[in-house]
Design an enzyme around this catalytic site. Sequence first.
Site: not given
Length: 932
Positions: A160, A592
């Site tokens: 990340h 998304k």
Amino acid sequence: MTEVSDALAPIGAVQRTKVGREATEPMRADIRLLGAILGDTVREQNGDEVFDLVERARVESFRVRRSEIDRTEISHMFDGIDIHLAVPIIRAFSHFALLANVAEDIHRERRRRVHVGAGDPPQDSSLAATYAKLDVAELDSGTIADALKGAVISPVITAHPTETRRRTVFVTQHRITRLMRLHAEGHTETDDGRDIERELRRQVLTLWQTALIRLSRLQITDEIDVGLRYYAAALFEVIPQVNADVREALRSRWPDAELLSGPFLQPGSWIGGDRDGNPNVTAAVVRRATGSAAFTALAHYLVELTDLEQELSISARLVAVTPQLAALAEACPEEARTDEPYRRAVRLIRGRLSATAAEILDRQPQHVLDLGLSRYATPDELRADLDTIDESLRGHGSALLAGDRLALLREGVHAFGFHLSGLDMRQNSDVHEEVVAELLAWAGVHPDYASLPEDERVELLTTELSTRRPLLSDRARLSELAHKELAVIEAAAYAVVRYGPAAVPNYVISMCQSVSDVLEAAILLKEAGLLDASGSEPFCPVGISPLFETIDDLHNGATILQAMLDLPFYRTLVAARDDWQEVMLGYSDSNKDGGYLAANWAVYRAELDLVEVARKTGIRLRLFHGRGGTVGRGGGPSYQAILAQPPGAVNGSLRLTEQGEIIAAKYAEPQLARRNLESLVAATLESTLLDVEGLGDTAEPAYAVLDEIAGLAQRSYAELVHDTPGFVDYFKQSTPVSEIGSLNIGSRPTSRKPTESIADLRAIPWVLAWSQSRVMLPGWYGTGAAFEQWIAAGPEDERVQALRDLYERWPFFRGVLSNMAQVLAKSDLGLAARYAELVDDESLRHRVFDKIVEEHQRTIAMHKLITGHDDLLADNPALARSVFNRFPYLEPLNHLQVELLRRYRSGDDDELVQRGILLTMNGLASALRNSG
């Protein structure tokens, strides 16, 4: 633009979160102590001017929360600020976020001790509470044995971009945590007599003088090292403990079931194997990832064996050892310590493990011992020798010794093997298609595979997979892409041979949309020698896992799985893997694609359909949940999330990704790791063995309601994100998404492809950017409008009551609203308005931001209407404390980020400006704790 009013003020300012002051005073005292030490350090190291600015910003931020001043006053404080002043201010508030995290974690431990001391019933998400529920259920041994056959829980650590803290910072934070834990227990001195407050000052000074972030771009090798650090920090200790405790607890209840013959908790990793959109993942990286993991495991075992050899000083003159132990000791070629058989036996084990390390590792750990012995071929051989020591110790009344370091080591070898953690491979289906087409053309099988319809593709690929004939020869001239892809898979095959099949357990196919997508991956595995289905004994140590990501793909997932299993060739592969088939579900791209509510419901519906396919075909389905840290990427409390799965979806097994700040928040300390791993196990057991959905005969009507609402939510979301002209420009200008890519954050590009499309943008920067700007849009947008429209389409009172009933009875629906409320509580549209000012086109700014504000207000109103809670965090007092006590400290970071973004985009190329932006991103990510 909508006026910045109470509607845009911080949630805490409007709702005045009611937190019991008496219960939280110890935490506030800890925060004051650490804050005072940090403030003193800032003054001493950087002078009064910096300290005064930090203190003024802190005071004004709290005045904003109390609505005593407009936040424009604090924003003007940083207009034109000298960057040499701005950076230490950013560092001060970022460090405070780290220290506040420590205080909150310590407080949670303190509250648990209070509950235990008061004799309260065990809290949900603890194993004690789960065992009590299982006892009441009175399940029979046959049911338990079948449900837990092949049971596995696998948290999969994933890279990340915001988790870039250096190891020194990581270690220093651990030291502060240990000191604060002693302080919370009432101690004023450490065990060796050092003053705790003085030691805290020493560690905070170290923290202040250590750079939080690297200057160079994060490399995948850095991410690999970051992921591995959690083993020494906590996982080597906690995973073996939890595995042993759970197995003992279940077997004591159902002694005839022979439960959990394998380790229940088996960690995994994506770091170094996930090449979907990341060109930096190469064969060398795969070798590095798998080799470093194996090195970490064997180095740990050798340290433990060295210590065990010192501890087991038992003399054969005083105890009678078993013949097997005596034989093991006699096999040690060294003649010393002939009356200390355990030391000789451990020394022999250490010598053989050293020989193993010499053969399979690329570098050698400490504590190796060359005795000229043969290596262990498998971890099972090593475990067998350790078991011999265990049985002998218990045979002469030394169970206390057997149950300490040796027991952890035995369990550790069981869970970690020689590979430590399974490295999943992942690639996009489009890449597979391109490479397979090239291979087929080179081999003369078909000149234009890509032109074939789906049924012809499946027939061609199935024929190829049914033979042993390779498509390639040494003379093959291939493209750079094909060479790279094949080299990566060959590196995976190398790891399987060298470290064992568990080293690379799965091959995940991103954007899987057809059966041919699955078979293309199989062709590549076959070329690397990892698949052979031509004979009577099919061989494929690597499971093929389709990943369904978009809303449409989730809807079609069960159809694709059924078609896969209808192929005799593929069904034999599944049978060879004990009938297990893994399917991965993507929360990030579906969110998304369709928004929060539509994505969550699409995943739930997909699970229902996949479970039905598994039931009809007789396979055992393991679902792999691609959850990010934030709610917009499937995050939220793991216990509630697992209980919210549909019936049959957990089935004793669960894999889920763990990312970013969430990894540190869960696994940086043994106590944290124990609590969070217990939560995973507890929820998995309850979801597998108990009826937790709570809908009964009303399930189908409930599903129909969510079908309608999810459709409305998707349309509302699409109207903003996909259909609003200029939305992409608004997103790029009003958030730091562009800087995430340009300022060397993370090892991978922010987009899968070099386009301006939201569809091609990776989910992490999509969510991270909205989190930084405090909009948190992926975690709520479209939901309020959907509820409002659905209620208005029928008898309003009846429909509101129907939703309230679902909220009370259905864990999935309750979890969706609870997670959404967490996001809304962390959002701050007053701060978001400042980011909106970065948008040059005033008309575009109004068009998008006004919609966001209206939907934000609508969503909060709908949450209140359905749940009956005025307070968004009524069901999450821990987060309520966090928001109330420390979110004002985020305010200066946001204002400074906006100021520095403005400068950077205006052409200010000062390195300190860029570093300041990166520091604000890390500070906000640490404070929010689940930002991407």
